[in-house]
Design an enzyme around this catalytic site. Structure first.
Site: not given
Lengths: 230, 293
Positions: A164, A73-75, A104, A201, A131, A199
């Site tokens: 990303r 996701g977005e950290s 990630c 998942e 990142r 990922h």
């Protein structure tokens, strides 16, 4: 009604795993699907047998868990929530005592140091993370990767989905590199901590999640856990 | 090494789930959005409320502005192209934006055709009012669907209508017999294979987000409870009295959408929301949602 510490004792004798999935933002539902493929059920499901999972959205949700998945996701978004009411400190204490698996953004949260840009982290995994180091979305890719599975024998390659993605740099001595992409570490383990730059998942392949469940089972059997409640 | 895969396109949408994608028109707004916890920003020339007020042709944003936004934040940056304007899309891909919104908010460039989104490596999101529209966009290669709602009004009623329509139509598919599915595909004007896939899974094969008229934390949580997997907020943030506080509150409400106590906290001490337009009072020709075919 039994005292709370007795309840805790009873719970420890139950064989089933209790896993949390950090659900502040990101692909937490994809991790739940991976766990369901391995036979785990939502905690609310009365038919739950071998193991259960629950969403973790606040510090209190960590109570009684054997391990935690930190999703992609977005950290930066996740950090806004962790900044609330001591959540970051409680998560750091949890990750120091219990198995955690970050993919990630989740790996970024676990790392010792984060750059590009600099941002806070839990600092439990002895690794520096840069990142978005492979570029923007058009540079995202899927690649087959050799990995050192549990057997250490030749296993089919892992399908690694990089979106990303971050780069893992300067792994400390305690870090065991389980998979590399073009020579760089992309799946690492440090004791009870597991982290992937990609990922697992988002694929049908559950071997990395299965490995995390084995780490949890081993950690539950170790005497350390009995002396170190969360 | 696979680099053009559909899974990479939907994969980024997976990463945005549970988050808020905010419309921004410059780098300062983008920084405010990121600081508030946005999962991504949408770069555009004017927010929908201004497009509605000022009129004129609404096009892809100025490249210089998008570049400044991309340089200002570390989260994904999306940008809008006009419906059917595949060259604007080519330019945005060359620029390196992370997602393209082929959007009804801009003035359509083609009265019949949408962009062939399979031809691109960059993923696309498209608006939809119902299941047929959603499946046609997916057939064209969209890797994310959002409700259209009625952008720039601050009135959530159309986003609700569209989300309820999509969810109900998907649920209906799950109980149809095989021969009924063929007939339904014809009615939906959608490829049979996609109709059958939705009938089997009970959900879209791509993430399903919500947009169009979301202006408050309660609106965001409403869309999430109705089945949205994330929300887009356009004019609702930077047309409000205190954009930073409102942005933070909407981010929080989107994560804790099932927890009324936290939602209550999100609503405390917010400034005035955007003034808003009653979407029911719009003339048909003033609606943006009817664009797209």
């Amino acid at each position: 009604m039994p005292a709370p510490d007795q309840l805790e004792g009873e719970d420890q004798e139950k064989p089933r795993i209790r896993l949390g999935i950090l659900a502040l933002q990101g692909d937490y539902a994809a991790h739940a699907r991976a766990l369901e493929r391995l036979g785990l059920r939502p905690e609310s499901d009365p038919a739950a047998a071998d193991g259960v999972w629950r969403w973790v959205r606040r510090a209190a949700d960590l109570e009684g868990l054997d391990g935690l998945i930190l999703p992609g996701g977005e950290s930066t978004t996740m950090l806004k929530f962790l900044a609330e009411a001591g959540f970051l400190e409680q998560l750091r204490a949890f990750a120091a005592a219990r198995p955690c698996f970050g993919t990630c953004a989740g790996a970024i949260l676990l790392a010792r140091r984060v750059s590009h840009p600099d941002q806070p982290s839990l600092g439990v995994l002895d690794l520096a993370v840069e990142r978005n180091a492979y570029g923007r979305q058009i540079d995202s890719f899927i690649a087959p990767g050799e990995w050192e599975g549990v057997s250490r024998a030749a296993e089919p390659p892992l399908e690694m989905v990089f979106i990303r993605a971050p780069r893992f740099r300067q792994p400390g001595e305690a870090i065991q590199v389980l998979a590399r992409w073009r020579g760089e570490p992309v799946l690492v383990r440090q004791g009870n901590l597991l982290a992937a730059a990609f990922h697992p998942e988002l694929t049908e392949d559950t071997r990395v999640h299965a490995m995390f469940l084995r780490i949890i089972q081993t950690a539950r059997q170790s005497p350390e856990r009995l002396t170190k409640p969360a | 090494m696979e680099q053009n895969g559909f899974r990479l396109k939907t994969g980024l949408a997976e990463m945005l789930k549970g988050g808020v994608i905010m419309d921004v028109t410059d780098a300062d707004q983008a920084r405010i959005a990121e600081e508030a916890g946005a999962a991504a920003v949408m770069a555009l020339e004017r927010v929908p409320a201004d497009i509605r007020r000022e009129g004129g042709v609404a096009r892809m944003a100025a490249i210089r502005k998008i570049r400044q936004i991309m340089a200002a934040v570390s989260i994904p940056v999306m940008a809008k192209c006009r419906i059917g304007h595949f060259v604007e899309a080519q330019i945005l891909e060359a620029l390196g934006v992370d997602y393209i919104d082929e959007s009804e908010v801009l003035t359509p460039a083609d009265e019949l055709h949408h962009v062939d989104k399979h031809a691109f490596k960059v993923p696309f999101v498209c608006g939809a009012r119902n299941l047929g529209e959603a499946l046609r966009r997916i057939a064209e290669g969209a890797a994310m669907i959002r409700t259209k709602g009625e952008a720039g009004t601050g009135d959530v009623v159309h986003a609700v209508r569209h989300m309820r329509a999509i969810v109900a139509e998907m649920r209906q598919l799950t109980v149809l017999s095989p021969e009924e599915l063929f007939a339904r595909a014809k009615e939906l004007q959608s490829p049979y294979e996609l109709v059958r896939l939705v009938a089997r899974e009970g959900k879209l094969p791509v993430p399903n987000f919500s947009a169009g008229g979301i202006a408050t934390p309660a609106d965001a949580a409403l869309m999430m409870q109705l089945g949205a997997e994330a929300v887009f907020v356009g004019s609702g943030i930077f047309k409000s009295e205190d954009p930073s506080a409102r942005a933070r509150a909407i981010v929080r409400a989107t994560t804790h959408y099932q927890d009324p106590k936290t939602l209550l906290e999100c609503c405390e001490e917010l400034g005035e929301p955007m003034r808003g337009l009653d979407a029911a009072a719009l003339k048909p020709e003033e609606q943006l949602q009817t664009r797209g075919w």
